[in-house]
Design a protein around this motif. Structure first.
Motif, PDB file in Angstrom:
ATOM      1  N   VAL A 108       0.852  -1.193   0.000  1.00 18.84           N
ATOM      2  CA  VAL A 108       0.000   0.000   0.000  1.00 18.84           C
ATOM      3  C   VAL A 108       0.884   1.238   0.000  1.00 18.84           C
ATOM      4  CG1 VAL A 108      -1.897  -1.202   1.138  1.00 18.84           C
ATOM      5  CG2 VAL A 108      -0.190   0.003   2.507  1.00 18.84           C
ATOM      6  N   LYS A 109       0.271   2.365  -0.214  1.00 19.70           N
ATOM      7  CA  LYS A 109       0.964   3.657  -0.212  1.00 19.70           C
ATOM      8  C   LYS A 109       2.119   3.677  -1.207  1.00 19.70           C
ATOM      9  CE  LYS A 109      -0.374   4.624   4.546  1.00 19.70           C
ATOM     10  NZ  LYS A 109      -1.650   5.220   4.105  1.00 19.70           N
ATOM     11  N   VAL A 110       1.894   3.132  -2.388  1.00 16.16           N
ATOM     12  CA  VAL A 110       2.875   3.191  -3.465  1.00 16.16           C
ATOM     13  C   VAL A 110       2.311   4.094  -4.551  1.00 16.16           C
ATOM     14  CG1 VAL A 110       3.786   0.895  -2.971  1.00 16.16           C
ATOM     15  CG2 VAL A 110       1.939   1.151  -4.638  1.00 16.16           C
ATOM     16  N   SER A 111       3.181   4.472  -5.457  1.00 18.02           N
ATOM     17  CA  SER A 111       2.756   5.343  -6.540  1.00 18.02           C
ATOM     18  C   SER A 111       1.683   4.656  -7.384  1.00 18.02           C
ATOM     19  CB  SER A 111       3.942   5.703  -7.435  1.00 18.02           C
ATOM     20  OG  SER A 111       3.490   6.389  -8.594  1.00 18.02           O
ATOM     21  N   MET A 112       0.650   5.407  -7.709  1.00 21.24           N
ATOM     22  CA  MET A 112      -0.399   4.920  -8.585  1.00 21.24           C
ATOM     23  C   MET A 112      -0.486   5.789  -9.838  1.00 21.24           C
ATOM     24  SD  MET A 112      -3.352   3.694  -5.959  1.00 21.24           S
ATOM     25  CE  MET A 112      -2.919   2.774  -4.498  1.00 21.24           C
ATOM     26  N   LEU A 113       0.620   6.451 -10.147  1.00 20.18           N
ATOM     27  CA  LEU A 113       0.648   7.318 -11.319  1.00 20.18           C
ATOM     28  C   LEU A 113       1.002   6.489 -12.544  1.00 20.18           C
ATOM     29  CD1 LEU A 113       2.434  10.438  -9.789  1.00 20.18           C
ATOM     30  CD2 LEU A 113      -0.017  10.104 -10.201  1.00 20.18           C
ATOM     31  N   TYR A 114       0.005   5.885 -13.111  1.00 21.56           N
ATOM     32  CA  TYR A 114       0.155   5.104 -14.333  1.00 21.56           C
ATOM     33  C   TYR A 114      -0.688   5.744 -15.422  1.00 21.56           C
ATOM     34  CZ  TYR A 114       2.473   1.370 -11.774  1.00 21.56           C
ATOM     35  OH  TYR A 114       3.373   0.641 -11.036  1.00 21.56           O
ATOM     36  N   ASP A 115      -0.219   5.675 -16.649  1.00 24.90           N
ATOM     37  CA  ASP A 115      -0.965   6.276 -17.755  1.00 24.90           C
ATOM     38  C   ASP A 115      -2.277   5.562 -18.022  1.00 24.90           C
ATOM     39  OD1 ASP A 115       1.730   7.376 -20.005  1.00 24.90           O
ATOM     40  OD2 ASP A 115       0.871   8.239 -18.189  1.00 24.90           O
ATOM     41  N   TYR A 116      -2.265   4.255 -17.868  1.00 27.71           N
ATOM     42  CA  TYR A 116      -3.435   3.467 -18.259  1.00 27.71           C
ATOM     43  C   TYR A 116      -3.871   2.532 -17.134  1.00 27.71           C
ATOM     44  CZ  TYR A 116      -1.351   4.932 -22.664  1.00 27.71           C
ATOM     45  OH  TYR A 116      -0.787   5.681 -23.659  1.00 27.71           O
ATOM     46  N   TRP A 117      -5.178   2.477 -16.950  1.00 22.21           N
ATOM     47  CA  TRP A 117      -5.767   1.602 -15.933  1.00 22.21           C
ATOM     48  C   TRP A 117      -6.886   0.769 -16.561  1.00 22.21           C
ATOM     49  CZ3 TRP A 117      -4.765   0.972 -10.678  1.00 22.21           C
ATOM     50  CH2 TRP A 117      -3.811   1.832 -10.128  1.00 22.21           C
ATOM     51  N   GLY A 118      -6.935  -0.502 -16.176  1.00 21.41           N
ATOM     52  CA  GLY A 118      -8.098  -1.309 -16.503  1.00 21.41           C
ATOM     53  C   GLY A 118      -9.240  -0.944 -15.575  1.00 21.41           C
ATOM     54  N   GLN A 119     -10.428  -1.391 -15.900  1.00 19.36           N
ATOM     55  CA  GLN A 119     -11.610  -0.965 -15.163  1.00 19.36           C
ATOM     56  C   GLN A 119     -11.836  -1.743 -13.889  1.00 19.36           C
ATOM     57  OE1 GLN A 119     -11.596  -2.990 -17.682  1.00 19.36           O
ATOM     58  NE2 GLN A 119     -13.440  -4.240 -17.818  1.00 19.36           N
ATOM     59  N   GLY A 120     -11.076  -2.780 -13.642  1.00 19.99           N
ATOM     60  CA  GLY A 120     -11.245  -3.557 -12.428  1.00 19.99           C
ATOM     61  C   GLY A 120     -12.059  -4.813 -12.656  1.00 19.99           C
ATOM     62  N   ALA A 121     -11.651  -5.883 -12.004  1.00 24.58           N
ATOM     63  CA  ALA A 121     -12.354  -7.163 -12.104  1.00 24.58           C
ATOM     64  C   ALA A 121     -12.576  -7.700 -10.697  1.00 24.58           C
ATOM     65  CB  ALA A 121     -11.547  -8.161 -12.927  1.00 24.58           C
ATOM     66  N   GLN A 122     -13.815  -8.024 -10.385  1.00 23.81           N
ATOM     67  CA  GLN A 122     -14.156  -8.522  -9.053  1.00 23.81           C
ATOM     68  C   GLN A 122     -13.777  -9.993  -8.936  1.00 23.81           C
ATOM     69  OE1 GLN A 122     -15.672  -6.956  -6.193  1.00 23.81           O
ATOM     70  NE2 GLN A 122     -15.001  -8.906  -5.288  1.00 23.81           N
ATOM     71  N   VAL A 123     -13.022 -10.299  -7.897  1.00 18.68           N
ATOM     72  CA  VAL A 123     -12.698 -11.688  -7.560  1.00 18.68           C
ATOM     73  C   VAL A 123     -13.247 -11.956  -6.168  1.00 18.68           C
ATOM     74  CG1 VAL A 123     -10.836 -13.306  -7.057  1.00 18.68           C
ATOM     75  CG2 VAL A 123     -10.654 -11.761  -9.028  1.00 18.68           C
ATOM     76  N   THR A 124     -14.077 -12.974  -6.065  1.00 19.44           N
ATOM     77  CA  THR A 124     -14.657 -13.346  -4.783  1.00 19.44           C
ATOM     78  C   THR A 124     -14.331 -14.803  -4.504  1.00 19.44           C
ATOM     79  OG1 THR A 124     -16.475 -11.781  -5.110  1.00 19.44           O
ATOM     80  CG2 THR A 124     -16.761 -13.469  -3.411  1.00 19.44           C
ATOM     81  N   VAL A 125     -13.702 -15.034  -3.361  1.00 17.58           N
ATOM     82  CA  VAL A 125     -13.300 -16.384  -2.977  1.00 17.58           C
ATOM     83  C   VAL A 125     -14.109 -16.784  -1.751  1.00 17.58           C
ATOM     84  CG1 VAL A 125     -11.390 -17.907  -2.400  1.00 17.58           C
ATOM     85  CG2 VAL A 125     -10.989 -15.897  -3.842  1.00 17.58           C
ATOM     86  N   SER A 126     -14.886 -17.830  -1.895  1.00 12.72           N
ATOM     87  CA  SER A 126     -15.723 -18.296  -0.787  1.00 12.72           C
ATOM     88  C   SER A 126     -14.997 -19.377   0.006  1.00 12.72           C
ATOM     89  CB  SER A 126     -17.043 -18.839  -1.323  1.00 12.72           C
ATOM     90  OG  SER A 126     -16.812 -19.962  -2.149  1.00 12.72           O
ATOM     91  N   SER A 127     -15.293 -19.404   1.296  1.00 11.36           N
ATOM     92  CA  SER A 127     -14.617 -20.384   2.161  1.00 11.36           C
ATOM     93  C   SER A 127     -15.382 -21.698   2.211  1.00 11.36           C
ATOM     94  CB  SER A 127     -14.472 -19.803   3.568  1.00 11.36           C
ATOM     95  OG  SER A 127     -15.732 -19.439   4.064  1.00 11.36           O
TER      96      SER A 127
END
Length: 127
Positions: A108-127
């Protein structure tokens, strides 16, 4: 110019998923790429970084040995293969790419200055 993420879903603990990020309008082969994830109520963290400058891949301890980053330059796509998934891996996963930078660290608390970002993908792991 965009980065399109896909491949999220619901899986039982111990299972596997593969995420992909496909680029258009720029070359992933010439880019530093970081996979981030953000769990509910937590900060976004960098878990894997591929540095185009050093041609090295770095993994945070929590995913080392279970997650693998790889690229298909012909398809201009990068992948995150996730094995032995745990409930604590539940998060939204993002890919980020930038041809002008090197890795900015993991966690955490690292640089997030990237030119391009994907929109995000939800991953859910059930126990």
């Amino acid at each position: 110019v965009q980065l399109q993420a896909s491949g999220g879903g619901l899986v039982q603990a111990g299972g596997s998923l593969r995420l992909s990020c496909a680029a258009s309008g720029f070359s992933l082969a010439s880019s530093t790429i970081t996979w981030f994830r953000q769990a509910p109520g937590k900060e976004r963290e960098a878990i894997i970084c591929y540095s185009v400058r050093s041609e090295s891949t770095y993994y945070t301890d929590s995913v080392k040995g279970r997650f693998t980053f790889f690229r298909d330059s012909a398809k201009n796509t990068v992948y995150l293969q996730m094995n032995s998934l745990k409930p604590e891996d539940t998060a939204v996963y993002f890919c980020a790419a930038d041809p002008k930078r090197s890795c900015g660290g993991l966690g955490v608390k690292v640089s997030m200055l990237y030119d391009y970002w994907g929109q995000g993908a939800q991953v859910t792991v059930s126990s």
